[in-house]
Scaffold this motif. Sequence first.
Motif, short mmCIF file in Angstrom:
data_model
loop_
_atom_site.label_atom_id
_atom_site.label_comp_id
_atom_site.label_asym_id
_atom_site.label_seq_id
_atom_site.Cartn_x
_atom_site.Cartn_y
_atom_site.Cartn_z
N ASP A 75 4.10 7.40 -11.86
CA ASP A 75 4.19 6.45 -12.97
C ASP A 75 4.36 5.01 -12.48
OD1 ASP A 75 6.72 6.92 -11.99
OD2 ASP A 75 7.70 6.91 -13.95
N ALA A 76 4.12 4.79 -11.19
CA ALA A 76 4.21 3.44 -10.63
C ALA A 76 3.07 2.57 -11.16
CB ALA A 76 4.15 3.50 -9.10
N MET A 77 3.29 1.26 -11.13
CA MET A 77 2.22 0.33 -11.50
C MET A 77 1.05 0.51 -10.55
SD MET A 77 3.84 -3.43 -12.38
CE MET A 77 4.43 -3.74 -10.73
N ASN A 78 -0.16 0.45 -11.08
CA ASN A 78 -1.32 0.47 -10.18
C ASN A 78 -1.58 -0.94 -9.67
OD1 ASN A 78 -3.05 -0.96 -12.00
ND2 ASN A 78 -3.53 0.94 -13.05
N GLY A 79 -2.57 -1.07 -8.81
CA GLY A 79 -2.85 -2.37 -8.20
C GLY A 79 -3.24 -3.44 -9.20
N MET A 80 -4.02 -3.05 -10.22
CA MET A 80 -4.45 -4.04 -11.22
C MET A 80 -3.26 -4.56 -12.03
SD MET A 80 -7.57 -4.60 -10.67
CE MET A 80 -8.18 -5.42 -12.11
N GLU A 81 -2.37 -3.66 -12.42
CA GLU A 81 -1.17 -4.09 -13.15
C GLU A 81 -0.32 -5.01 -12.28
OE1 GLU A 81 -0.23 -0.21 -15.95
OE2 GLU A 81 0.07 -0.04 -13.78
N THR A 82 -0.19 -4.65 -11.01
CA THR A 82 0.59 -5.47 -10.08
C THR A 82 -0.07 -6.83 -9.91
OG1 THR A 82 1.27 -3.45 -8.91
CG2 THR A 82 1.61 -5.54 -7.77
N LEU A 83 -1.39 -6.85 -9.75
CA LEU A 83 -2.15 -8.10 -9.64
C LEU A 83 -1.87 -9.00 -10.84
CD1 LEU A 83 -4.47 -9.93 -8.48
CD2 LEU A 83 -6.06 -8.44 -9.67
N ASP A 140 -3.13 -2.92 -2.45
CA ASP A 140 -3.92 -1.71 -2.67
C ASP A 140 -4.28 -1.59 -4.15
OD1 ASP A 140 -5.10 0.84 -2.09
OD2 ASP A 140 -3.25 1.82 -2.75
N TYR A 141 -5.47 -1.09 -4.41
CA TYR A 141 -5.97 -0.97 -5.78
C TYR A 141 -5.28 0.15 -6.56
CZ TYR A 141 -9.29 -0.22 -9.59
OH TYR A 141 -9.86 -0.05 -10.82
N ASN A 142 -5.00 1.28 -5.92
CA ASN A 142 -4.47 2.44 -6.66
C ASN A 142 -2.95 2.44 -6.78
OD1 ASN A 142 -6.86 3.67 -7.44
ND2 ASN A 142 -7.13 4.57 -5.43
N LEU A 143 -2.24 2.51 -5.68
CA LEU A 143 -0.78 2.48 -5.66
C LEU A 143 -0.09 3.57 -6.48
CD1 LEU A 143 0.24 -1.29 -5.90
CD2 LEU A 143 0.33 0.20 -3.92
N ASP A 144 -0.62 4.77 -6.51
CA ASP A 144 0.04 5.80 -7.32
C ASP A 144 0.32 7.08 -6.55
OD1 ASP A 144 -2.52 6.69 -7.05
OD2 ASP A 144 -2.95 6.82 -9.19
N ASP A 145 0.26 7.03 -5.22
CA ASP A 145 0.50 8.24 -4.42
C ASP A 145 1.99 8.58 -4.30
OD1 ASP A 145 -2.12 8.72 -4.04
OD2 ASP A 145 -2.19 8.14 -1.92
N VAL A 168 -5.65 -10.41 -2.12
CA VAL A 168 -6.85 -9.70 -1.70
C VAL A 168 -6.63 -8.23 -2.04
CG1 VAL A 168 -8.36 -9.10 0.23
CG2 VAL A 168 -7.22 -11.34 0.18
N MET A 169 -7.52 -7.69 -2.86
CA MET A 169 -7.43 -6.29 -3.24
C MET A 169 -8.07 -5.43 -2.17
SD MET A 169 -5.75 -6.39 -6.04
CE MET A 169 -5.88 -4.75 -6.74
N LEU A 170 -7.45 -4.29 -1.92
CA LEU A 170 -7.90 -3.37 -0.89
C LEU A 170 -8.06 -2.00 -1.54
CD1 LEU A 170 -8.29 -3.50 2.20
CD2 LEU A 170 -5.87 -2.94 2.43
N SER A 171 -9.21 -1.35 -1.33
CA SER A 171 -9.42 -0.06 -1.97
C SER A 171 -10.32 0.82 -1.14
CB SER A 171 -10.05 -0.27 -3.35
OG SER A 171 -10.35 0.97 -3.94
N SER A 172 -10.14 2.12 -1.30
CA SER A 172 -11.05 3.06 -0.64
C SER A 172 -12.33 3.23 -1.47
CB SER A 172 -10.36 4.41 -0.43
OG SER A 172 -9.78 4.83 -1.63
N GLN A 173 -12.35 2.65 -2.66
CA GLN A 173 -13.53 2.75 -3.52
C GLN A 173 -14.54 1.65 -3.20
OE1 GLN A 173 -12.87 3.42 -7.77
NE2 GLN A 173 -10.68 3.50 -7.34
N ASP A 174 -15.71 2.07 -2.76
CA ASP A 174 -16.80 1.11 -2.52
C ASP A 174 -17.61 1.04 -3.80
OD1 ASP A 174 -18.64 -0.58 -1.47
OD2 ASP A 174 -19.29 0.74 0.15
N ASN A 175 -17.06 0.34 -4.79
CA ASN A 175 -17.61 0.35 -6.14
C ASN A 175 -17.68 -1.08 -6.65
OD1 ASN A 175 -17.70 0.38 -9.02
ND2 ASN A 175 -17.02 2.51 -9.02
N ASP A 206 0.85 -1.19 0.00
CA ASP A 206 0.00 0.00 0.00
C ASP A 206 0.89 1.24 0.00
OD1 ASP A 206 -1.97 2.05 0.59
OD2 ASP A 206 -3.23 0.45 1.40
N ASP A 207 0.51 2.24 -0.77
CA ASP A 207 1.31 3.47 -0.84
C ASP A 207 0.94 4.46 0.26
OD1 ASP A 207 -1.17 3.95 -1.92
OD2 ASP A 207 -0.44 5.02 -3.68
N ASP A 208 -0.09 4.15 1.04
CA ASP A 208 -0.46 4.98 2.19
C ASP A 208 0.32 4.45 3.40
OD1 ASP A 208 -1.65 5.99 4.52
OD2 ASP A 208 -3.67 5.97 3.67
#
Length: 143
Positions: free
Chosen positions: A64-72, A55-60, A85-92, A11-13
Amino acid sequence: MKNKIKLFLVDDDAVFLKLLEIEFLHHADFVIETYPTGEKCMECLSHDPDVIILDYNLDDIEKDAMNGMETLDKIKSYNPDIPIVMLSSQDNIEVAINCMHHRAFDYVVKSETAFVRLQKIITTIFRYRKMEKELNWYMARMS
């Protein structure tokens, strides 16, 4: 040492990452490695994690870092058997479904209950693995 579950937290946080690490170390017997980017996680896959929480985003940190989906996708190319297990602040629901299509084991929204959900998911993963081993043992005995 071998009976401990090796858990990668990605996670980038930095604050959330530290809180998650503390929760896991406090509540269960884990070996934990933490990574701020997907790239750093990829560099250490040879450490053989049992589970990765990603983490889903990973760009903080690096834009230009890979996001979570690319990493997955890259982790699944390296070893399709590692549960992620994907983790995200997006409840989507669309994001969650997309993660599942990319072979994530589950999707958890960052919230007050995230840690409890993650614990239950990890328990489920190992219960499933144990049943799979027992079934394989049984099938081998039958043949």
